[in-house]
Write an enzyme that holds these catalytic residues in place. Structure first.
Site, PDB file in Angstrom:
ATOM      1  N   GLU A  17      14.742  -1.232   0.311  1.00  0.00           N
ATOM      2  CA  GLU A  17      14.961  -0.784  -1.064  1.00  0.00           C
ATOM      3  C   GLU A  17      16.047  -1.627  -1.718  1.00  0.00           C
ATOM      4  O   GLU A  17      17.061  -1.924  -1.104  1.00  0.00           O
ATOM      5  CB  GLU A  17      15.387   0.690  -1.080  1.00  0.00           C
ATOM      6  CG  GLU A  17      15.644   1.195  -2.502  1.00  0.00           C
ATOM      7  CD  GLU A  17      15.995   2.673  -2.537  1.00  0.00           C
ATOM      8  OE1 GLU A  17      15.113   3.482  -2.240  1.00  0.00           O
ATOM      9  OE2 GLU A  17      17.151   2.980  -2.880  1.00  0.00           O
ATOM     10  N   TYR A  49      15.109   3.087 -10.018  1.00  0.00           N
ATOM     11  CA  TYR A  49      15.072   3.261 -11.475  1.00  0.00           C
ATOM     12  C   TYR A  49      16.402   3.902 -11.858  1.00  0.00           C
ATOM     13  O   TYR A  49      16.738   4.979 -11.341  1.00  0.00           O
ATOM     14  CB  TYR A  49      13.914   4.207 -11.782  1.00  0.00           C
ATOM     15  CG  TYR A  49      13.558   4.393 -13.229  1.00  0.00           C
ATOM     16  CD1 TYR A  49      12.689   3.507 -13.860  1.00  0.00           C
ATOM     17  CD2 TYR A  49      14.047   5.473 -13.963  1.00  0.00           C
ATOM     18  CE1 TYR A  49      12.320   3.701 -15.185  1.00  0.00           C
ATOM     19  CE2 TYR A  49      13.679   5.674 -15.281  1.00  0.00           C
ATOM     20  CZ  TYR A  49      12.821   4.782 -15.879  1.00  0.00           C
ATOM     21  OH  TYR A  49      12.451   4.979 -17.196  1.00  0.00           O
ATOM     22  N   HIS A  76      10.124   2.480  -8.692  1.00  0.00           N
ATOM     23  CA  HIS A  76      10.529   3.878  -8.879  1.00  0.00           C
ATOM     24  C   HIS A  76      10.410   4.212 -10.368  1.00  0.00           C
ATOM     25  O   HIS A  76      10.603   3.350 -11.225  1.00  0.00           O
ATOM     26  CB  HIS A  76      11.980   4.090  -8.467  1.00  0.00           C
ATOM     27  CG  HIS A  76      12.227   3.931  -6.989  1.00  0.00           C
ATOM     28  ND1 HIS A  76      13.240   4.588  -6.336  1.00  0.00           N
ATOM     29  CD2 HIS A  76      11.596   3.196  -6.044  1.00  0.00           C
ATOM     30  CE1 HIS A  76      13.233   4.264  -5.048  1.00  0.00           C
ATOM     31  NE2 HIS A  76      12.252   3.412  -4.838  1.00  0.00           N
ATOM     32  N   GLY A 107      14.456  12.682 -10.948  1.00  0.00           N
ATOM     33  CA  GLY A 107      15.765  12.185 -11.382  1.00  0.00           C
ATOM     34  C   GLY A 107      16.752  13.336 -11.403  1.00  0.00           C
ATOM     35  O   GLY A 107      16.362  14.511 -11.336  1.00  0.00           O
ATOM     36  N   ASP A 108      18.022  12.999 -11.468  1.00  0.00           N
ATOM     37  CA  ASP A 108      19.048  14.056 -11.510  1.00  0.00           C
ATOM     38  C   ASP A 108      19.196  14.580 -12.934  1.00  0.00           C
ATOM     39  O   ASP A 108      19.064  13.828 -13.896  1.00  0.00           O
ATOM     40  CB  ASP A 108      20.379  13.518 -10.958  1.00  0.00           C
ATOM     41  CG  ASP A 108      20.301  13.345  -9.443  1.00  0.00           C
ATOM     42  OD1 ASP A 108      19.665  14.196  -8.782  1.00  0.00           O
ATOM     43  OD2 ASP A 108      20.836  12.347  -8.936  1.00  0.00           O
ATOM     44  N   LYS A 163       3.793  19.296  -4.815  1.00  0.00           N
ATOM     45  CA  LYS A 163       3.935  17.892  -5.269  1.00  0.00           C
ATOM     46  C   LYS A 163       2.888  17.012  -4.585  1.00  0.00           C
ATOM     47  O   LYS A 163       2.257  16.178  -5.225  1.00  0.00           O
ATOM     48  CB  LYS A 163       5.361  17.427  -4.940  1.00  0.00           C
ATOM     49  CG  LYS A 163       5.707  16.040  -5.389  1.00  0.00           C
ATOM     50  CD  LYS A 163       7.199  15.875  -5.649  1.00  0.00           C
ATOM     51  CE  LYS A 163       8.001  15.537  -4.417  1.00  0.00           C
ATOM     52  NZ  LYS A 163       9.389  15.170  -4.745  1.00  0.00           N
TER      53      LYS A 163
HETATM   54  P1  FAD Z   1      11.457  17.265  -7.486  1.00  0.00           P
HETATM   55  O1  FAD Z   1      10.411  16.966  -6.497  1.00  0.00           O
HETATM   56  O2  FAD Z   1      11.029  17.637  -8.866  1.00  0.00           O
HETATM   57  O3  FAD Z   1      12.399  18.410  -6.877  1.00  0.00           O
HETATM   58  C1  FAD Z   1      13.647  18.692  -7.466  1.00  0.00           C
HETATM   59  C2  FAD Z   1      14.045  20.121  -7.123  1.00  0.00           C
HETATM   60  O4  FAD Z   1      13.203  21.026  -7.832  1.00  0.00           O
HETATM   61  C3  FAD Z   1      13.886  20.489  -5.647  1.00  0.00           C
HETATM   62  O5  FAD Z   1      14.934  21.369  -5.321  1.00  0.00           O
HETATM   63  C4  FAD Z   1      12.540  21.199  -5.594  1.00  0.00           C
HETATM   64  O6  FAD Z   1      12.458  22.112  -4.508  1.00  0.00           O
HETATM   65  C5  FAD Z   1      12.558  21.927  -6.935  1.00  0.00           C
HETATM   66  N1  FAD Z   1      11.219  22.199  -7.497  1.00  0.00           N
HETATM   67  C6  FAD Z   1      10.148  21.375  -7.484  1.00  0.00           C
HETATM   68  N2  FAD Z   1       9.110  21.967  -8.129  1.00  0.00           N
HETATM   69  C7  FAD Z   1       9.563  23.175  -8.569  1.00  0.00           C
HETATM   70  C8  FAD Z   1       8.991  24.249  -9.320  1.00  0.00           C
HETATM   71  N3  FAD Z   1       7.707  24.206  -9.738  1.00  0.00           N
HETATM   72  N4  FAD Z   1       9.762  25.331  -9.595  1.00  0.00           N
HETATM   73  C9  FAD Z   1      11.054  25.410  -9.185  1.00  0.00           C
HETATM   74  N5  FAD Z   1      11.649  24.424  -8.469  1.00  0.00           N
HETATM   75  C10 FAD Z   1      10.917  23.329  -8.171  1.00  0.00           C
HETATM   76  N6  FAD Z   1      16.877   8.969  -8.605  1.00  0.00           N
HETATM   77  C11 FAD Z   1      16.855   8.089  -9.626  1.00  0.00           C
HETATM   78  O7  FAD Z   1      17.356   8.403 -10.729  1.00  0.00           O
HETATM   79  N7  FAD Z   1      16.273   6.854  -9.486  1.00  0.00           N
HETATM   80  C12 FAD Z   1      15.695   6.450  -8.346  1.00  0.00           C
HETATM   81  O8  FAD Z   1      15.177   5.322  -8.246  1.00  0.00           O
HETATM   82  C13 FAD Z   1      15.698   7.355  -7.226  1.00  0.00           C
HETATM   83  N8  FAD Z   1      15.096   7.028  -6.049  1.00  0.00           N
HETATM   84  C14 FAD Z   1      15.049   7.945  -5.032  1.00  0.00           C
HETATM   85  C15 FAD Z   1      14.367   7.614  -3.843  1.00  0.00           C
HETATM   86  C16 FAD Z   1      14.295   8.521  -2.787  1.00  0.00           C
HETATM   87  C17 FAD Z   1      13.542   8.149  -1.526  1.00  0.00           C
HETATM   88  C18 FAD Z   1      14.950   9.785  -2.900  1.00  0.00           C
HETATM   89  C19 FAD Z   1      14.920  10.761  -1.753  1.00  0.00           C
HETATM   90  C20 FAD Z   1      15.626  10.135  -4.077  1.00  0.00           C
HETATM   91  C21 FAD Z   1      15.683   9.225  -5.153  1.00  0.00           C
HETATM   92  N9  FAD Z   1      16.324   9.530  -6.358  1.00  0.00           N
HETATM   93  C22 FAD Z   1      16.319   8.633  -7.411  1.00  0.00           C
HETATM   94  C23 FAD Z   1      17.062  10.797  -6.502  1.00  0.00           C
HETATM   95  C24 FAD Z   1      16.174  11.920  -7.108  1.00  0.00           C
HETATM   96  O9  FAD Z   1      15.805  11.599  -8.422  1.00  0.00           O
HETATM   97  C25 FAD Z   1      17.009  13.210  -7.086  1.00  0.00           C
HETATM   98  O10 FAD Z   1      17.245  13.629  -5.769  1.00  0.00           O
HETATM   99  C26 FAD Z   1      16.477  14.363  -7.925  1.00  0.00           C
HETATM  100  O11 FAD Z   1      17.485  15.378  -7.972  1.00  0.00           O
HETATM  101  C27 FAD Z   1      15.207  15.024  -7.390  1.00  0.00           C
HETATM  102  O12 FAD Z   1      14.127  14.225  -7.564  1.00  0.00           O
HETATM  103  P2  FAD Z   1      12.689  14.646  -6.921  1.00  0.00           P
HETATM  104  O13 FAD Z   1      11.718  13.679  -7.425  1.00  0.00           O
HETATM  105  O14 FAD Z   1      12.828  14.845  -5.477  1.00  0.00           O
HETATM  106  O15 FAD Z   1      12.498  16.053  -7.668  1.00  0.00           O
END
Ligand code: FAD
Length: 285
Positions: A17, A49, A76, A107-108, A163
């Protein structure tokens, strides 16, 4: 090439990465570092990203350049700070660049912003839109130690299953430093009906600053063995780097020995770290 075909292949896959520059000024130096890593001939390379999307053009530019160098790129894309229209534009740009693989992320959540105004709330919604847009291979993130926003791991797995069902072809994990955490997660994920390949993400910790940042961001559980190494070598940067690379290598060897077929390394734009890991695995891969 689609990443799902790479990670399901006969040979173990090792990927790296990298992250894009924050500003134009650093573009050339970041591009050069990613090209150095590309010369190691990884199975594919992912390009992050920037939070909030400010660096999205650089994500695509770096990924496109890697493709031109013969490496399969994984771009990403995060959605929570974006709009439906903006995501459509990003997807068209990714498609025009000939990039076939997207890691779809929420994303956060930005501080102090009212969530009800967002177009996107979870990565699952983005995955549905990516699927509707075109023929992409889609990855998603997962968290062996649980996502910090989740009330408990059962809910986390329930949403992860949702998901995957929305169209995730594979998952990549958040970093972890104790492989047993990953093996336990895999057991629970399989019981929850998640059957897509899960690629463990390994972070070589090579300096104290990155260790502190990593732990603060991810809340990882660190084994005593890890603490001892960090304590012993904290004031000797070169020794700490060597020990961090050795620790990550050991984790990877253990994963491969336990039947894992694909490992992703958070190489943080450091060709020398990526190269040392590749070298350490030369006969194993
Ligand atoms: P989600 O899958 O949407 O999950 C987020 C939270 O919401 C989880 O707690 C999940 O249990 C909960 N949730 C999901 N669906 C629901 C629902 N229907 N109802 C209620 N709760 C729900 N961030 C960046 O900004 N840029 C990057 O390039 C980046 N790369 C990453 C690469 C990897 C391998 C990882 C592990 C993380 C990366 N991140 C990146 C960080 C990521 O964006 C954050 O951890 C973010 O907080 C969660 O993203 P997610 O896609 O896992 O979210």
């Amino acid at each position: 090439m689609k990443i799902i075909d790479i990670i399901k292949g006969d040979r173990p896959s090792l990927s790296f990465e990298v992250f894009p520059p924050k500003t134009e000024v650093n573009f050339e130096s970041v591009k050069k570092a990613t090209e150095e890593i590309a010369k190691l001939d990884p199975s594919y390379m992912s390009v992050t990203y920037g939070a909030g999307g400010g660096t999205s053009a650089y994500t695509i530019a770096i990924a496109e350049n890697l493709k031109q160098k013969g490496i399969t790129p994984l771009a990403h894309l995060s959605c929570v700070s974006s709009t439906k229209g903006r995501v459509e534009q990003e997807l068209s740009a990714i498609q025009s660049a000939g990039i076939e693989n997207i890691l779809a992320l929420r994303g956060d959540i930005p501080q102090g912003v009212e969530r009800s105004t967002f177009d996107y709330h979870y990565a699952t919604e983005l995955i549905r839109d990516i699927k509707a847009h075109g023929d992409f291979c889609i990855g998603g993130a997962c968290y062996p130690e649980g996502h910090p926003d989740s009330p408990n791991w059962m809910k986390d797995l329930e949403y992860l299953r949702e998901k995957v069902d929305a169209g995730c072809d594979f998952l990549v994990t958040q970093m972890f430093f104790d492989n047993d955490i990953f093996y336990n997660f895999m057991y629970r994920a399989q019981r929850a009906g998640i059957s897509v390949p899960v690629v463990p993400g390994i972070m070589p910790v090579t300096n104290v600053k990155s260790l502190k940042r990593t732990v603060a961001l991810s809340g990882n559980i660190l084994p005593q063995r890890f603490y001892r190494i960090m304590d012993r070598f904290a004031d000797n940067p070169e020794a700490l780097k060597q020990a961090g690379i050795a620790f990550a290598t050991e984790q990877i060897i253990d994963l491969l020995a336990n039947g894992v077929n694909a490992v992703h390394v958070y190489s943080m734009n450091k060709p020398e770290v990526a190269s040392a890991i590749k070298r350490n695995l030369s006969e194993i891969l």
